[in-house]
Write an enzyme that holds these catalytic residues in place. Structure first.
Site, short mmCIF file in Angstrom:
data_model
loop_
_atom_site.label_atom_id
_atom_site.label_comp_id
_atom_site.label_asym_id
_atom_site.label_seq_id
_atom_site.Cartn_x
_atom_site.Cartn_y
_atom_site.Cartn_z
N PRO A 56 -18.34 33.05 -18.00
CA PRO A 56 -19.64 33.52 -19.03
C PRO A 56 -19.36 34.85 -19.54
O PRO A 56 -20.47 35.20 -20.41
CB PRO A 56 -20.71 33.93 -17.68
CG PRO A 56 -19.82 34.05 -16.38
CD PRO A 56 -18.70 33.22 -16.63
N LYS A 74 -20.88 31.39 -23.64
CA LYS A 74 -20.90 30.02 -24.44
C LYS A 74 -21.47 28.80 -23.78
O LYS A 74 -21.43 27.76 -24.34
CB LYS A 74 -19.42 29.82 -24.63
CG LYS A 74 -18.72 30.67 -25.78
CD LYS A 74 -19.21 30.78 -27.15
CE LYS A 74 -19.28 31.65 -28.16
NZ LYS A 74 -20.59 32.12 -28.88
N TYR A 126 -18.47 35.05 -31.28
CA TYR A 126 -19.61 35.61 -30.31
C TYR A 126 -21.05 34.93 -30.92
O TYR A 126 -21.98 34.20 -30.23
CB TYR A 126 -19.73 37.05 -30.05
CG TYR A 126 -20.98 37.50 -29.05
CD1 TYR A 126 -20.40 37.49 -27.80
CD2 TYR A 126 -22.25 37.67 -29.36
CE1 TYR A 126 -21.18 37.94 -26.95
CE2 TYR A 126 -23.09 37.98 -28.31
CZ TYR A 126 -22.56 38.18 -27.03
OH TYR A 126 -23.60 38.61 -26.00
N TYR A 181 -21.21 45.50 -22.71
CA TYR A 181 -19.86 44.84 -21.95
C TYR A 181 -19.00 46.06 -21.56
O TYR A 181 -18.28 46.60 -22.55
CB TYR A 181 -19.18 43.83 -22.93
CG TYR A 181 -20.01 42.55 -23.19
CD1 TYR A 181 -20.91 42.50 -23.99
CD2 TYR A 181 -19.64 41.45 -22.36
CE1 TYR A 181 -21.71 41.16 -24.27
CE2 TYR A 181 -20.43 40.21 -22.58
CZ TYR A 181 -21.33 40.22 -23.52
OH TYR A 181 -21.81 39.05 -23.58
P1 RFL Z 1 -26.55 22.30 -15.28
O1 RFL Z 1 -27.57 23.33 -15.86
O2 RFL Z 1 -25.71 22.61 -14.13
O3 RFL Z 1 -27.58 20.97 -15.07
C1 RFL Z 1 -26.92 19.81 -14.45
C2 RFL Z 1 -28.07 19.12 -13.83
O4 RFL Z 1 -27.55 18.04 -13.19
C3 RFL Z 1 -28.13 18.02 -11.82
N1 RFL Z 1 -27.37 17.08 -10.96
C4 RFL Z 1 -27.56 15.45 -10.63
N2 RFL Z 1 -28.72 14.89 -11.01
C5 RFL Z 1 -28.98 13.76 -10.54
N3 RFL Z 1 -28.11 13.05 -9.68
C6 RFL Z 1 -26.77 13.79 -9.35
N4 RFL Z 1 -25.75 13.13 -8.76
C7 RFL Z 1 -26.75 14.94 -10.10
N5 RFL Z 1 -25.61 16.04 -9.73
C8 RFL Z 1 -25.99 17.21 -10.31
C9 RFL Z 1 -28.28 19.26 -11.24
O5 RFL Z 1 -29.02 19.63 -10.13
C10 RFL Z 1 -28.86 20.21 -12.54
O6 RFL Z 1 -30.11 20.35 -12.44
O7 RFL Z 1 -25.76 21.87 -16.70
P2 RFL Z 1 -25.94 21.67 -17.91
O8 RFL Z 1 -27.38 21.15 -18.58
O9 RFL Z 1 -24.77 21.13 -18.73
O10 RFL Z 1 -26.03 23.18 -18.70
C11 RFL Z 1 -24.92 24.02 -18.62
C12 RFL Z 1 -25.63 25.60 -18.60
O11 RFL Z 1 -26.23 25.53 -17.15
C13 RFL Z 1 -24.24 26.62 -18.32
O12 RFL Z 1 -23.32 26.08 -19.05
C14 RFL Z 1 -24.87 28.05 -18.52
O13 RFL Z 1 -25.65 28.56 -17.49
C15 RFL Z 1 -23.49 28.82 -18.57
N6 RFL Z 1 -23.94 30.37 -18.58
C16 RFL Z 1 -24.15 30.93 -19.94
N7 RFL Z 1 -24.21 30.02 -20.99
C17 RFL Z 1 -24.46 30.76 -22.14
O14 RFL Z 1 -24.43 29.68 -23.17
N8 RFL Z 1 -24.93 32.08 -22.41
C18 RFL Z 1 -24.88 32.76 -21.27
O15 RFL Z 1 -25.16 34.02 -21.46
C19 RFL Z 1 -24.62 32.21 -19.77
N9 RFL Z 1 -24.44 33.14 -18.94
C20 RFL Z 1 -23.68 30.97 -17.37
C21 RFL Z 1 -24.09 32.45 -17.82
C22 RFL Z 1 -23.77 30.59 -16.33
C23 RFL Z 1 -23.77 31.39 -15.15
N10 RFL Z 1 -23.45 30.87 -13.89
C24 RFL Z 1 -24.70 31.11 -12.71
C25 RFL Z 1 -22.84 29.49 -13.85
C26 RFL Z 1 -24.25 33.44 -16.63
C27 RFL Z 1 -24.07 32.90 -15.25
C28 RFL Z 1 -23.90 33.83 -14.16
C1 PHB Z 2 -27.13 36.80 -19.68
O1 PHB Z 2 -27.17 36.31 -18.31
O2 PHB Z 2 -27.85 37.54 -20.05
C2 PHB Z 2 -25.81 36.94 -20.17
C3 PHB Z 2 -24.75 36.38 -19.37
C4 PHB Z 2 -23.46 36.36 -19.98
C5 PHB Z 2 -23.18 36.97 -21.27
C6 PHB Z 2 -24.30 37.41 -21.79
C7 PHB Z 2 -25.48 37.46 -21.41
O3 PHB Z 2 -21.89 36.92 -21.71
#
Ligand code: RFL
Ligand code: PHB
Length: 386
Positions: free
Chosen positions: A287, A291, A379, A195
């Site tokens: 992010p 979490k 963390y 980081y």
């Molecule tokens: P999702 O994954 O957004 O899934 C929701 C699903 O609902 C569908 N949907 C519908 N389906 C039917 N009818 C409708 N009307 C609908 N509307 C929507 C969508 O198509 C989708 O498939 O939510 P969920 O399941 O709550 O999961 C949450 C996680 O995806 C999210 O919190 C994480 O990705 C966040 N995040 C990270 N979390 C961590 O714990 N550790 C990490 O290292 C981390 N890195 C990140 C991240 C999120 C990122 N982005 C792109 C937002 C890094 C990034 C860059």
């Molecule tokens: C990852 O995508 O690997 C990721 C994203 C956010 C973090 C740590 C790891 O804080």
């Protein structure tokens, strides 16, 4: 058509909930608006708390995670041209694991289908009746209604569940930056996550496997992806990760890129009548604290327990406590994510006084064992509050 629990959304929250309910003999239908390939390829999270890997392993879906997940015992904070290790395991006795969200989703979809689970792709929910209860969805040009006992709104930040909760209070914060995330076919230049705080902006070096790196750059919230050809991405990353001892960043072909705005958001309560919200549908964290996915997993773990109690004994005590139990943990993660974000990013609005405070804060976190321990315990994740 009728089921016990109608689950809206086939992301990690919805799929895991369906799996956990199945293990307790509770029937569900998952309705997902996108197709299977899309949900399995969507690049997102990668860092799992020990509590999250425990849930997956105890739920019998940890086999590939145990084989391919990379267990980490520390992370690096890098600023002022030098790296400082935060010894997560020494400080907390716990570990974290790098295993991509895409892989968790693939494992869960495969397992649900193997177990005869009902996961309907390209099925978009368009209306919710939280009292009746039922959900209406469109699939292949037709409209259907699915009746149920309970509805789980696991449809992410842009879903239809949250707007179905009346008298909701929301709390939010927008940040003056976004993350440009890339996936690259190049062995990681580090064993532990880096980081990096730099006056040019924050950067994060993460990984996916011994051959694939995951990297992020702080950019402007309205940044145009087209303005970032590969050479610019690599030179900006190298500038922000540069150290005084000549550390080098390996470069390779970029296979995926996207820009994510950063926000904090909480909706209260996470329940209305027979509708329960879980995961990104109810809350968003920037992010930086890794979490979001972990919160989604802890929400559905609590929801599965509450529904299990309800079907086993008729008691609604855990269901009634669901929102408050989740929100305690959510707000801790909100604070930590906000804290990590402000600690590490370059705020374009900051004045010289604010920059000096930020640098002092960074120095404190890497020189005080108490401050490092506080970062570490947040963390790696606090215990699941029940
Ligand atoms: P999702 O994954 O957004 O899934 C929701 C699903 O609902 C569908 N949907 C519908 N389906 C039917 N009818 C409708 N009307 C609908 N509307 C929507 C969508 O198509 C989708 O498939 O939510 P969920 O399941 O709550 O999961 C949450 C996680 O995806 C999210 O919190 C994480 O990705 C966040 N995040 C990270 N979390 C961590 O714990 N550790 C990490 O290292 C981390 N890195 C990140 C991240 C999120 C990122 N982005 C792109 C937002 C890094 C990034 C860059
Ligand atoms: C990852 O995508 O690997 C990721 C994203 C956010 C973090 C740590 C790891 O804080």
């Amino acid at each position: 058509m009728r089921t016990q629990v109608a689950i809206i959304g086939g992301g990690p929250a919805g799929l895991l909930l369906s799996h956990l309910l199945h293990r307790q003999g509770i029937e569900s239908v998952v309705l997902e608006s996108r197709d299977r390939a899309y949900v399995e390829q969507r690049q997102r999270a990668g860092m799992l708390e020990q509590g999250t890997t425990d849930v997956l392993r105890d739920g019998g879906v940890g086999e590939r995670l145990d084989r391919e997940g990379l267990v980490h015992h520390g992370l690096e904070l890098r600023f002022g041209g030098a790296g400082h290790r935060v010894a997560l395991t020494e400080l907390t006795g716990r570990t974290v694991t790098v295993y991509a969200q895409t892989e968790i989703v693939k494992d869960l979809v495969a397992r649900r289908l193997e177990d005869g689970g009902d996961v309907r792709f390209e099925a978009k929910v368009v209306a919710i009746d939280a009292a009746a209860p039922s959900v209406t969805y469109e699939q292949g040009g037709k409209t259907y209604t699915l009746e149920c006992d309970y509805i789980a709104g696991c449809d992410g930040f842009h879903g239809v569940s949250r707007p179905a909760v009346p008298d909701m209070r929301t709390f939010s914060r927008e940040y003056p930056f976004a993350w440009l995330g890339v996936l690259a076919d190049v062995p990681p230049s580090t064993d532990e996550l880096i980081y990096a705080h730099h006056e040019r902006g924050f950067a994060l070096h993460s990984l996916r496997s011994p051959k694939v790196s995951r990297l992020y750059l702080q950019v402007a919230p309205d940044e145009d992806l087209a303005a970032w050809p590969d050479e610019r991405i690599w030179s900006e990353l190298a500038a922000r990760f540069a150290t005084d001892d000549g550390w080098e960043l390996r470069e390779g072909p970029i296979t995926d890129r996207s820009i994510t705005p950063m926000r904090s958001f909480v909706a209260e309560p996470m329940r209305h009548d027979r509708l329960f919200l879980a995961g990104d549908a109810a809350h968003i964290v920037p992010p930086t604290g890794a979490k979001g996915l972990n919160l989604a997993v802890s929400d559905v773990t609590l929801l599965a327990e509450a529904l299990t109690e309800r079907y086993a004994s008729g008691s609604e005590t855990l269901l009634d406590g669901y929102s408050a139990s989740c929100l305690r943990r959510v707000w801790r993660a909100e604070h930590f994510s906000y804290w990590m974000t402000t600690l590490l990013h370059a705020d374009p609005q900051a004045d010289e006084f604010a920059r000096r405070l930020q640098r002092s804060h960074l120095d404190y976190v890497v020189s005080s064992p108490a401050a490092a321990a506080s970062l570490a315990e947040n963390y790696v994740g606090l215990p699941l509050g029940r």
